[in-house]
Structures are given as structure tokens and as C-alpha cells.
Design a protein around this motif. Structure first.
Motif, short mmCIF file in Angstrom:
data_model
loop_
_atom_site.label_atom_id
_atom_site.label_comp_id
_atom_site.label_asym_id
_atom_site.label_seq_id
_atom_site.Cartn_x
_atom_site.Cartn_y
_atom_site.Cartn_z
N ASP A 29 35.03 57.59 36.80
CA ASP A 29 34.88 57.95 35.77
C ASP A 29 34.27 56.53 34.76
O ASP A 29 34.35 56.58 33.68
CB ASP A 29 35.65 58.58 35.16
CG ASP A 29 37.42 57.76 35.29
OD1 ASP A 29 37.92 56.72 35.68
OD2 ASP A 29 38.72 58.26 34.75
N ALA A 30 34.86 55.39 35.49
CA ALA A 30 34.97 54.36 34.83
C ALA A 30 34.82 53.26 36.27
O ALA A 30 35.34 53.41 37.05
CB ALA A 30 35.73 53.52 34.32
N VAL A 31 34.23 51.69 35.91
CA VAL A 31 34.51 50.84 36.75
C VAL A 31 35.80 50.14 36.42
O VAL A 31 35.93 49.65 35.08
CB VAL A 31 33.33 49.72 36.64
CG1 VAL A 31 33.61 49.01 37.94
CG2 VAL A 31 32.31 51.08 37.12
N ASP A 32 37.09 49.77 37.32
CA ASP A 32 38.10 48.88 36.92
C ASP A 32 38.13 47.53 37.30
O ASP A 32 37.30 47.50 39.21
CB ASP A 32 39.13 49.60 37.69
CG ASP A 32 39.67 51.04 37.52
OD1 ASP A 32 39.69 51.06 35.80
OD2 ASP A 32 39.78 51.72 38.21
N ALA A 33 37.98 46.62 36.49
CA ALA A 33 37.46 44.94 37.17
C ALA A 33 39.31 44.24 36.87
O ALA A 33 39.24 44.64 35.88
CB ALA A 33 36.31 44.90 36.38
N ALA A 34 38.71 43.49 37.61
CA ALA A 34 39.94 41.97 37.69
C ALA A 34 39.53 41.31 37.45
O ALA A 34 38.62 40.79 38.13
CB ALA A 34 41.10 42.44 38.16
N GLY A 35 40.24 39.84 37.43
CA GLY A 35 39.29 37.89 36.69
C GLY A 35 41.07 38.24 37.67
O GLY A 35 41.98 37.69 36.29
N VAL A 36 41.33 37.24 38.71
CA VAL A 36 42.31 36.15 38.87
C VAL A 36 42.21 35.21 39.47
O VAL A 36 40.88 34.87 39.71
CB VAL A 36 42.84 37.59 40.04
CG1 VAL A 36 43.00 38.51 39.45
CG2 VAL A 36 41.73 37.64 41.39
#
Length: 394
Positions: A29-36
Motif C-alpha cells: 500500500d505504500a513505500v516505507d522509507a528511512a534515512g539513517v
């Protein structure tokens, strides 16, 4: 030395690397994104989460992707590979806009079919969301296609997050189970003070997938928000017992993994037919499959974890943490074992898997093996991921 080799050497020499992780789970249902930000590597890595976001797919795309697991054409797969790649690139650019800069991207993509090894044939998997599109659109080195290396080494190719679970959640004095409840639920066991060789993990069975599908079939809503529908119903203990007992996946020992092929819409439609034959209301049906997720997790612990380890706590992440009815049922099923949210330990519960693929991509370019044979059954540790240099790198 090639320009790519020089760029990787320069990247390894930086004291802190900024990495974007991307995934769309089985809910599609969506793109989950994270910047680390990551300093060090491997088990010595120090990970600081800077940005997390969920970028919904355009209207209708999720339905097309979910339908592919039930049958589609090669043309559809070909077209959607690029379409999803563009969505992933957009999500990466949204994170990049908030970060200001990044060194690389790790993208798991969108799984559309998964065939675990069964003794007669090797396992195979297909993720779409073309990494080359992401690399071109963002300009950044992109690591994708993580599962294939483990499958080639005889593993199940899933779950892959145990490596990151070890980096993020291991504890010298506490044995933890890290339980993710996405579309599918999976558990990682981190023995107190143990090394990566002591880690084991497996998919425990359905997570939100069956709950979501039945809610859609019965009400037209995409999911049971906060578990309100289930809270109004009564669990049919007879049907629940049958669903637990009739499932050969739940009976099989680890290593094991599963997906929409087993617990997708056709499974939900069969449960719906059985529930209607028993005269269950929509509320009772959703309550029963919510209990199925909680009880299958607890059952898997009793069968495959508690005989080996006595955990001190369970750390829960994924969309399931927002379903109050599910979490209450799980807490009762596991009592007196305490439940903690991943966010209590500094890891966004909704973005944990995106964070995990940032970690896997980072260590891939460092040349480190990132599968966990204790989780997948692979013959050996292998470096996971294929590298796609972006134009800014070259």
C-alpha cells in the motif's frame, strides 16, 4: 582501479555514512522509507535514525500489485517493475529532501511472488521496483535484489531483517524476541550476549494480511483501524482452533518463510466462507482472524522458541502495533512475558524494516555478509545485494 572501486573505497573511509532504506511490505500500500546515519559497520555499527516516512502508492496501484500474486502477465510484471521503481525513487527523493544529502540507497522492492525451497526444488523470489530506475532518478548508488544471494546459497531468502535486528536490538543481559507484525509476522530471537551465529528467526504466519483482506471483503474499508471492528465482535473459538490446526505452515519447523501466496485474498475468502457457514457476523469474523494472528504467534513461540530459550521480553514493530485489539490479545497470549514497542528502544516501529534495508545496503558495500544462516538455513554467510551505481557516483 575503476571509478566504482575508488568510490566504494572513499565511502568506506568516511566516518559516518548516510543511507536511505526503502521497502514496501506484503500489504502493498505504500513505500516505507528511512534515512539513517551509520558509523562503523557490522555488529559495531552505530545507527541513528534521522528521517522516516511512508509514501502511499498512487490510487489503484496496490490493487494491481496484490492481484499479481494471484496471476498476471509477463507484460504486467515488466510494466509494474518500472512503475514501482519510480514510486520508490520518489520516496527516496522525499527523504533526500529532508536529509539534505545521502551516500547510498538500499531498496528491498515490492515482493510479488515467493516460492520457498521445498526439498524438490530450490527457492525463488521476485521483487519489483527496478533499482536502476532508483539509481538514475536519485543519482545515488543503489543496492537492490537482496534475497537472491541467500536463495542461491540454499536458504529460504527470508526473513532478511534478523541481521539488522541483531545490530539494533541485541543486549548483553536480556534475551529478546523481535516480533514484526506487517502483512506477514516474523520473529527474530536474540539470545542474551550471543553473537550473530546464535541468532535465529522465521515467519510466524499471518500478520495483518488476513485481517485486512477480511475487513475489505466485509466492509469495503482497507483495514480495521485501531482494531475497532474486532473489538465489537466475539472470537469463534471453534473456527480459531480449526484455522490453527489445519495449517501445515504453522506445523512446519523453521527455517521457514511465507507470504501472500499462502495468506492472501484466496485464503481470506475461504475463511469468510467457513465463517458464514457458522453464522458469524462481520465483527465476529474479524475478531476471529485478529485472534488468529495473536494466537499463531504465541503458538510458534511455544513450539519453536521456548524449548530453546526463555526470553526476557518481546520487542514489537510493524503496522500491527496500531491495532489495539490485536496487541491486547497478543499480550494476554504471551503473559507474563512483557511486550515493548520498538519505538521505546529508539527505532520507529513503522519504519523498522526500511531502517533494516539501509543497514543491509550499508554493510553490503562494506563487503560484509548480511544473511543469517540460523534464520534462512543457507549453507554459508553471503554478501546480499546487487550494486547499481548512480550517475553522481560515476
Amino acid at each position: 582501479m575503476s571509478r566504482l572501486a575508488r568510490a566504494l573505497e572513499a565511502l568506506a573511509g568516511k566516518p559516518v555514512r548516510t543511507v536511505i532504506g526503502l521497502i514496501s511490505g506484503t500489504s502493498a500500500d505504500a513505500v516505507d522509507a528511512a534515512g539513517v546515519e551509520i558509523a562503523g559497520a557490522g555488529e559495531l555499527a552505530r545507527v541513528q535514525v534521522r528521517v522516516t516516512l511512508a509514501q502511499p502508492y498512487p490510487a489503484g496501484l496496490g490493487e494491481r500489485l496484490r492481484a499479481l500474486t494471484e496471476g498476471g502477465t509477463v507484460r504486467e510484471v515488466c510494466e509494474l517493475n518500472v512503475t514501482v521503481g519510480e514510486c520508490f525513487a520518489d520516496a527516496a527523493l522525499a527523504v533526500l529532501d529532508r536529509l539534505g544529502r545521502a551516500d547510498l540507497i538500499g531498496s528491498h522492492g515490492q515482493t510479488i511472488y515467493y516460492l520457498p525451497p521445498d526439498g524438490r526444488r530450490p527457492g525463488s523470489t521476485l521483487q519489483i521496483g527496478e533499482p536502476a530506475v532508483i539509481a538514475e532518478r536519485t543519482g545515488l548508488l543503489t543496492v537492490g535484489r537482496f534475497r537472491e544471494g541467500d536463495l542461491a546459497a540454499g536458504g529460504t531468502g527470508a526473513p532478511l531483517v534478523p541481521y539488522a535486528d541483531y545490530v539494533l536490538f541485541r543486549d548483553p543481559a536480556r534475551t529478546r524476541i523481535v516480533q514484526n507484525i506487517g502483512g506477514i509476522a516474523n520473529a527474530t530471537v536474540l539470545p542474551a550476549g550471543g553473537g550473530i551465529d546464535a541468532v535465529y528467526a522465521f515467519d510466524t504466519g499471518p500478520g495483518n494480511m488476513v485481517i485486512d483482506a477480511l475487513t475489505q471483503l466485509l466492509t469495503g474499508e482497507p483495514f480495521d483501524r485501531d482494531g475497532v471492528l474486532a473489538a465489537r465482535g466475539r472470537v469463534d473459538e471453534v473456527l480459531l482452533a480449526e484455522l490453527l490446526e489445519d495449517d501445515d505452515y504453522l506445523a512446519a519447523p523453521p527455517p521457514k518463510a511465507t507470504g501472500r501466496e499462502r495468506y492472501g485474498r484466496p485464503y481470506a475468502e475461504r475463511v469468510l466462507a467457513r465463517g458464514r457457514a457458522r453464522g458469524l457476523s462481520p465483527e465476529d469474523l474479524v475478531a476471529t482472524v485478529t485472534a488468529l494472528t495473536a494466537e499463531s504467534i504465541a503458538q510458534q513461540y511455544r513450539r519453536f522458541i521456548f524449548p530453546r530459550h526463555a526470553p526476557d521480553e518481546v520487542v514489537v514493530s510493524g503496522g500491527g502495533v496500531h491495532n489495539a485489539t490485536l496487541m491486547s490479545r497478543l499480550a494476554r497470549a504471551l503473559a507474563p512475558l512483557p511486550l515493548r514497542m520498538a519505538s521505546e528502544l529508539g527505532v520507529d516501529s513503522d519504519a523498522k524494516e526500511a531502517i533494516a534495508f539501509a543497514v543491509l545496503a550499508h554493510d553490503a558495500v562494506m563487503g560484509l555478509a548480511t544473511n543469517v544462516p540460523g534464520a534462512t538455513g543457507a549453507r554459508r554467510p553471503v554478501v546480499l545485494g546487487a550494486i547499481y551505481p548512480g550517475p553522481l557516483l560515476l
